[in-house]
Every structure is written in C-alpha cells, then in structure tokens.
Motif scaffolding. Structure first.
Motif, PDB file in Angstrom:
ATOM      1  N   HIS A 191     -30.347  33.085  17.956  1.00 48.76           N
ATOM      2  CA  HIS A 191     -29.972  32.687  16.594  1.00 48.76           C
ATOM      3  C   HIS A 191     -29.153  33.756  15.871  1.00 48.76           C
ATOM      4  O   HIS A 191     -28.535  33.470  14.841  1.00 48.76           O
ATOM      5  CB  HIS A 191     -31.218  32.341  15.789  1.00 48.76           C
ATOM      6  N   TYR A 233     -26.450  34.729  16.755  1.00 48.15           N
ATOM      7  CA  TYR A 233     -25.045  34.370  16.950  1.00 48.15           C
ATOM      8  C   TYR A 233     -24.725  32.977  16.407  1.00 48.15           C
ATOM      9  O   TYR A 233     -23.674  32.411  16.727  1.00 48.15           O
ATOM     10  CB  TYR A 233     -24.687  34.441  18.436  1.00 48.15           C
ATOM     11  N   ASP A 234     -25.598  32.436  15.592  1.00 48.27           N
ATOM     12  CA  ASP A 234     -25.409  31.072  15.082  1.00 48.27           C
ATOM     13  C   ASP A 234     -24.104  30.895  14.308  1.00 48.27           C
ATOM     14  O   ASP A 234     -23.553  29.795  14.270  1.00 48.27           O
ATOM     15  CB  ASP A 234     -26.588  30.672  14.185  1.00 48.27           C
ATOM     16  N   ARG A 235     -23.616  31.953  13.685  1.00 45.36           N
ATOM     17  CA  ARG A 235     -22.393  31.842  12.883  1.00 45.36           C
ATOM     18  C   ARG A 235     -21.157  32.344  13.601  1.00 45.36           C
ATOM     19  O   ARG A 235     -20.072  32.382  13.019  1.00 45.36           O
ATOM     20  CB  ARG A 235     -22.575  32.601  11.563  1.00 45.36           C
ATOM     21  N   ASP A 236     -21.302  32.731  14.847  1.00 39.27           N
ATOM     22  CA  ASP A 236     -20.166  33.207  15.626  1.00 39.27           C
ATOM     23  C   ASP A 236     -19.333  32.008  16.090  1.00 39.27           C
ATOM     24  O   ASP A 236     -19.858  31.106  16.750  1.00 39.27           O
ATOM     25  CB  ASP A 236     -20.657  33.993  16.839  1.00 39.27           C
ATOM     26  N   PRO A 237     -18.038  31.943  15.764  1.00 37.48           N
ATOM     27  CA  PRO A 237     -17.221  30.765  16.090  1.00 37.48           C
ATOM     28  C   PRO A 237     -17.147  30.462  17.582  1.00 37.48           C
ATOM     29  O   PRO A 237     -17.144  29.297  17.980  1.00 37.48           O
ATOM     30  CB  PRO A 237     -15.838  31.121  15.533  1.00 37.48           C
ATOM     31  N   GLU A 262     -21.712  25.930  22.013  1.00 40.81           N
ATOM     32  CA  GLU A 262     -22.878  25.100  21.710  1.00 40.81           C
ATOM     33  C   GLU A 262     -22.464  23.650  21.440  1.00 40.81           C
ATOM     34  O   GLU A 262     -23.114  22.712  21.919  1.00 40.81           O
ATOM     35  CB  GLU A 262     -23.633  25.663  20.509  1.00 40.81           C
ATOM     36  N   SER A 263     -21.389  23.475  20.689  1.00 40.23           N
ATOM     37  CA  SER A 263     -20.916  22.120  20.399  1.00 40.23           C
ATOM     38  C   SER A 263     -20.485  21.406  21.673  1.00 40.23           C
ATOM     39  O   SER A 263     -20.780  20.225  21.876  1.00 40.23           O
ATOM     40  CB  SER A 263     -19.744  22.171  19.404  1.00 40.23           C
ATOM     41  N   ARG A 308     -13.558  28.101  21.285  1.00 35.88           N
ATOM     42  CA  ARG A 308     -13.498  27.252  20.086  1.00 35.88           C
ATOM     43  C   ARG A 308     -12.754  25.950  20.358  1.00 35.88           C
ATOM     44  O   ARG A 308     -12.850  25.006  19.561  1.00 35.88           O
ATOM     45  CB  ARG A 308     -12.812  28.016  18.945  1.00 35.88           C
ATOM     46  N   THR A 313     -19.450  31.193  19.879  1.00 36.61           N
ATOM     47  CA  THR A 313     -20.757  30.640  20.257  1.00 36.61           C
ATOM     48  C   THR A 313     -20.896  29.210  19.757  1.00 36.61           C
ATOM     49  O   THR A 313     -21.394  28.331  20.474  1.00 36.61           O
ATOM     50  CB  THR A 313     -21.894  31.516  19.698  1.00 36.61           C
ATOM     51  N   GLN A 314     -20.463  28.964  18.547  1.00 38.30           N
ATOM     52  CA  GLN A 314     -20.516  27.606  17.999  1.00 38.30           C
ATOM     53  C   GLN A 314     -19.694  26.632  18.851  1.00 38.30           C
ATOM     54  O   GLN A 314     -20.102  25.491  19.073  1.00 38.30           O
ATOM     55  CB  GLN A 314     -19.999  27.603  16.557  1.00 38.30           C
TER      56      GLN A 314
END
Length: 216
Positions: free
Chosen positions: A167, A169-173, A179-180, A134, A175-176
C-alpha cells in the motif's frame, strides 16, 4: 551458490552477445535491470519455439535484449516488430539489434505501438507488452485487435517488484497502471490468463477463439 545462480547454471547459456548487451545496458542506460536478462530471455525464446508464431509484436524495445531472444526462437520467415516510443533510445539500441545474428528477423520501429502497430496491417500470432506501465491497458486492447484468435499476449513486470500488494505504492502511477491492467485482465472473459512469479512477474494470456466482446 544461491538459488538464482543455481537456476542460471542449469539452463541454456545466455550467449556471449546477449551477455555483452546486458552488461552494456546496465552500464549505459538508466534502470538497466528492465532488460529481460538471462532467465527470462531463455524463457521467451522457448515460448516462441512452443507457440511457433510467424509475426510477433513487441511494445517497448528498451535495449533490444528481449527482441533478440524472441527472434532466436523464430522459424525461417518469422519476424519481430518491436516498437520503442523513446526516440532517445535509438542510438544505443539500433546498433545492438543490427549487429546481432538475428537482425534480419527484427524490425525496429521508433513510435507509439498503440497508434502505429495497427497501421502495419499485420495479423500477429504473439505480442509482448513491456513498455510504459501506465499504458498497459491501451496496449493490451490494441494487441487484442491485432493478434489472431488463439494467439498469445505476454505482459512483463506484472508483479512490479511486489508493489502491487504494498500500500506504500498506492499513489505511484506506474504501480497504478500495473494494478489496473492486472485487475482488468483478471475479469476479461475474452482471454485465459496465468501469472508466472518469474523475476518481476510475467503474465501469459491466450485469446479465446471467440468473437471479440466487451470484458465483463
């Protein structure tokens, strides 16, 4: 013999000390597989031998495996400054680092690298980002300010077990965060970059010999 075993049998051996450290990591620590392990450890050592850094910054020590591997590749006078934000990790990690053959090449620091590393006043030649996913973006921006132009930043886990394209895991912090980071680096004209599909994904980033400017 599967392909992974074949690879490991055809590269430099892990060494007894690292083998015991990896085993202890998996026995005593949660998510022990986060340690770099045999293949990535040998790659980190070789990359250090290729880049020939004098000062290396590591964000996220965990059990100390990667710090030891990078220190093995250093030339005399080189140093790894490794930061671990989780102070509960110290009792396990410090004895393993201090008991290694390269202990004099490693400075193990408990603290937030994003805040504390710039305060060292050191210009680094290489950085290895492997902490909380994160916080990869602030760690990256910090590294850009303390690593010299032409230097290298390595980022681990950038494929995140394939979750970056799943997708579910799209809301997993975590993973986010990955990705960012990946999207940001892909657009960043200040650097050259390539993702190696090794283990959990390893991104190699070279800072261009240009003045720092905002990413585009």
């Amino acid at each position: 013999m599967n392909l992974d075993d074949y690879i490991l049998s055809h590269i430099d051996p892990e060494g007894d000390y690292l083998h015991r450290l990896y085993r202890a990591t998996n026995i005593h620590l949660l998510r022990g597989r986060m340690a770099s392990g045999h293949l990535q450890g040998r790659l980190l050592k070789m990359l250090v031998q290729m880049i020939r850094p004098r000062n290396i910054l590591e964000v996220g020590t965990f059990s100390g495996y990667s710090a030891i591997c990078m220190a093995e590749g250093l030339e005399p006078g080189g140093k790894v400054y490794t930061f671990e934000i989780n102070d509960e990790q110290e009792d396990f990690t410090r004895p393993w680092i201090e008991g290694s053959a390269v202990a004099d090449r490693i400075e193990f620091i408990i603290g937030d690298a994003v805040v504390e590393a710039p305060r060292l006043g050191i210009t680094f030649d290489m950085a290895f980002i492997d902490g909380d996913k994160r916080t990869y973006l602030p760690a990256y921006e910090m590294a850009l300010n303390v690593v010299r132009p032409g230097g290298f930043i390595l980022a681990d886990n950038t494929l995140w077990d394939g979750h970056v394209v799943d997708h579910a895991y799209d809301r997993d912090p975590q993973t986010q965060g990955i990705e960012s980071f990946n999207d940001y680096v892909a657009r960043d004209s200040r650097v050259e970059k390539v993702i190696l599909p090794l283990r959990d994904g390893l991104t190699l980033i070279r800072i261009r010999n240009l003045p720092h400017s905002p990413s585009k």
